[in-house]
Design an enzyme around this catalytic site. Structure first.
Site, mmCIF file in Angstrom:
data_model
loop_
_atom_site.group_PDB
_atom_site.id
_atom_site.type_symbol
_atom_site.label_atom_id
_atom_site.label_comp_id
_atom_site.label_asym_id
_atom_site.label_seq_id
_atom_site.Cartn_x
_atom_site.Cartn_y
_atom_site.Cartn_z
ATOM 1 N N LYS A 22 142.527 117.987 -4.307
ATOM 2 C CA LYS A 22 143.592 116.994 -4.445
ATOM 3 C C LYS A 22 143.130 115.805 -5.272
ATOM 4 O O LYS A 22 143.823 115.351 -6.194
ATOM 5 C CB LYS A 22 144.043 116.504 -3.063
ATOM 6 N N ASN A 23 141.957 115.276 -4.949
ATOM 7 C CA ASN A 23 141.495 114.045 -5.588
ATOM 8 C C ASN A 23 141.006 114.255 -7.013
ATOM 9 O O ASN A 23 140.722 113.285 -7.715
ATOM 10 C CB ASN A 23 140.399 113.394 -4.739
ATOM 11 N N ARG A 92 149.338 106.044 -3.240
ATOM 12 C CA ARG A 92 148.622 105.018 -3.982
ATOM 13 C C ARG A 92 148.031 105.537 -5.297
ATOM 14 O O ARG A 92 147.831 104.763 -6.238
ATOM 15 C CB ARG A 92 147.507 104.433 -3.120
ATOM 16 N N CYS A 116 148.382 100.687 2.909
ATOM 17 C CA CYS A 116 147.766 101.969 3.244
ATOM 18 C C CYS A 116 147.307 101.923 4.700
ATOM 19 O O CYS A 116 146.688 100.946 5.125
ATOM 20 C CB CYS A 116 146.576 102.246 2.331
ATOM 21 N N ARG A 121 143.326 98.817 -0.258
ATOM 22 C CA ARG A 121 142.634 99.382 -1.416
ATOM 23 C C ARG A 121 143.166 98.649 -2.641
ATOM 24 O O ARG A 121 144.026 99.141 -3.363
ATOM 25 C CB ARG A 121 142.879 100.900 -1.496
ATOM 26 N N PRO A 122 142.661 97.443 -2.897
ATOM 27 C CA PRO A 122 143.234 96.604 -3.945
ATOM 28 C C PRO A 122 143.014 97.191 -5.333
ATOM 29 O O PRO A 122 142.068 97.932 -5.573
ATOM 30 C CB PRO A 122 142.484 95.275 -3.782
ATOM 31 N N VAL A 123 143.929 96.840 -6.253
ATOM 32 C CA VAL A 123 143.845 97.339 -7.630
ATOM 33 C C VAL A 123 143.320 96.252 -8.566
ATOM 34 O O VAL A 123 143.466 96.371 -9.776
ATOM 35 C CB VAL A 123 145.219 97.847 -8.110
ATOM 36 N N ASP A 124 142.697 95.209 -8.004
ATOM 37 C CA ASP A 124 142.231 94.122 -8.860
ATOM 38 C C ASP A 124 141.157 94.573 -9.844
ATOM 39 O O ASP A 124 141.061 94.040 -10.955
ATOM 40 C CB ASP A 124 141.715 92.952 -8.009
ATOM 41 N N GLN A 125 140.352 95.573 -9.464
ATOM 42 C CA GLN A 125 139.312 96.047 -10.372
ATOM 43 C C GLN A 125 139.919 96.793 -11.567
ATOM 44 O O GLN A 125 139.390 96.721 -12.681
ATOM 45 C CB GLN A 125 138.328 96.956 -9.632
ATOM 46 N N ASP A 304 136.010 110.536 3.747
ATOM 47 C CA ASP A 304 137.073 111.505 3.990
ATOM 48 C C ASP A 304 136.663 112.627 4.942
ATOM 49 O O ASP A 304 137.489 113.465 5.308
ATOM 50 C CB ASP A 304 137.550 112.116 2.665
ATOM 51 N N ILE A 326 133.569 102.173 4.402
ATOM 52 C CA ILE A 326 134.447 102.183 3.232
ATOM 53 C C ILE A 326 135.802 101.550 3.542
ATOM 54 O O ILE A 326 136.270 100.665 2.823
ATOM 55 C CB ILE A 326 134.642 103.626 2.717
ATOM 56 N N ARG A 396 150.062 116.239 2.718
ATOM 57 C CA ARG A 396 149.681 115.489 1.522
ATOM 58 C C ARG A 396 148.377 116.012 0.931
ATOM 59 O O ARG A 396 148.165 115.904 -0.283
ATOM 60 C CB ARG A 396 149.502 113.998 1.852
#
Length: 416
Positions: A22-23, A92, A116, A121-125, A304, A326, A396
């Site tokens: 999936k990932n 996400r 989530c 899980r921020p998207v700032d990076q 995971d 994590i 999912r």
């Protein structure tokens, strides 16, 4: 809403074929936005998240021809450079369209991901890296608006290791002007699989598999053919299921070298593991031993796999300590495992698991993807019936899990 009914206490024996990861599949599907030519993909898993990302990209104008686990993506008619909230909120990973759209078309409008369950899980990076490459980015009314005539190569050092951040910036950098260096890059096999596809499309990437990726931008990418790697988390989940129930199962279409940390812990727990180029055999004929571990970035123990291993530890001889580093809210399965008879206490980001001799079946509720897998493992090992609600979480990330488990002797069925 579907549920899973499990009648526990049956040993597992036979063969299971592992699906594509999936990932890996999600970013690889997003790479279809980077070229006008055909992308031929195989070993795509049949998952709800895959359906969601394809729905999003079809809405943008990407053509998708699908035959089972194979697909052809054609991106010569993309006309809508937007990822709306109603699709992004359900997954996400939809943020992974941002880099490709910006790199190829010079603009993108992407909804900020919603909350989530397992943590922030921020998207700032992602944004920081794209800005370093010359993008103009504003955030307004819950959307990221990004523009750049052409992205420029840059040296980017992320504040933290981020898998989707690395993937987004990698896809942006392959079409940027000049050299981009990604420091502190994620080393997960799924990131490497994406990089290998991009190279097949004409990208120039050095350092694949390391924490330093060097990308020389090219003017355009062409079509390619690629097979998605096996899902190491699905592999690990079935290994834990056999270790918890006892039995002898061979997993096919998978590799052991992506799961070294988890396999070491399974051996420590008492499982007998043998493997070849594309298979792993697990044998378990005793009660497992308690195994302590700490989640960390690849190649360490994967977050995971934490919930699935905790289910195994619940039945083990002795006491184990499970430390989650994590995600800050990834112990929601603890309450449900305790409903089945487990003895787990939480102290900060560590779970103290005292092994019990058996689980006892009961109604439980899945709270997230990997938590639902841990409840399946517990139900398979439990005495009596376990009914798991809200298994849309499971769908999912697991391709027909109940069918695969039934084929090796589990008493498990989907009920309405």
């Amino acid at each position: 809403m579907d549920k899973l009914l499990i009648r526990g206490g049956h040993r597992l024996s036979g063969e299971i074929t592992i699906s594509g990861a999936k990932n890996a599949a999600l970013p690889i599907l997003c790479a279809g936005l980077l070229t006008a030519e055909n992308l031929h993909l195989s070993n795509i898993p049949n998952l709800q998240d895959v359906t969601t990302i394809l729905k999003l990209m079809r809405q943008m104008g990407l053509r998708v021809e699908q035959d089972g686990s194979t697909m052809t993506l054609t991106g010569n008619d993309i006309n809508k450079l937007e990822a709306p909230y109603e699709l992004v909120k359900t997954m996400r990973a939809s943020i992974l369209v941002l880099g490709p759209l910006l790199a190829r078309f010079g603009e993108a409008k992407v909804s900020l991901p919603g909350g989530c369950a397992i943590g922030s899980r921020p998207v700032d990076q992602h944004i920081k890296g794209l800005q370093a490459m010359g993008a103009e980015i504003t955030i307004d009314a819950g959307y990221i608006y990004a523009k750049a005539k052409r992205l420029k190569g840059a040296r980017i050092v992320t504040d933290m290791i981020t898998v989707t951040g690395t993937e987004n910036l990698l896809m942006a950098a392959v079409l940027a002007d000049g050299e981009t260096v990604l420091e502190n890059a994620a080393r997960e096999p799924e990131v490497s699989d994406l990089a290998h596809l991009l190279v097949a499309m004409g990208a120039k990437i050095e350092g694949i598999g390391s924490d330093r990726l060097v990308i020389q931008g090219v003017d355009k990418l062409h079509g390619a053919t690629h097979s998605v790697i096996a899902d190491r988390i699905e592999t690990g989940t079935f290994l834990c299921a056999v270790a918890a129930t006892g039995g002898d199962v061979t997993l096919k279409n998978t590799r052991s070298n992506f799961l070294d940390a988890a396999l070491d812990k399974l051996r420590e727990a008492g499982a007998i593991l043998t493997s070849g180029d594309d298979w792993i055999r697990v044998q378990m004929a005793r009660r497992p031993k308690a195994v302590s571990f700490r989640t960390t970035e690849y190649p360490g123990f994967p977050t995971d796999m934490q919930a699935q291993f905790m289910a195994l530890n619940c039945l083990a001889e002795g006491t184990s300590h499970v430390t989650e580093t994590i995600f800050e809210n990834r112990f929601m399965h603890v309450q449900e495992l305790n409903r089945l008879g487990a003895a787990i206490d939480i102290e900060g980001n560590t779970a103290i698991v005292k092994g019990v001799e058996k689980f006892v079946g009961a109604p439980v509720m899945a709270t997230d993807l990997r938590a639902s897998a841990s409840l399946v493992i517990a139900g398979l090992a439990a005495h009596g019936e376990t009914l798991i609600e809200r298994i849309y979480h499971l769908d999912r990330g697991y391709d027909r899990m109940e069918n695969k488990l039934s084929s090796v002797g589990a008493q498990i069925e989907r009920v309405k």
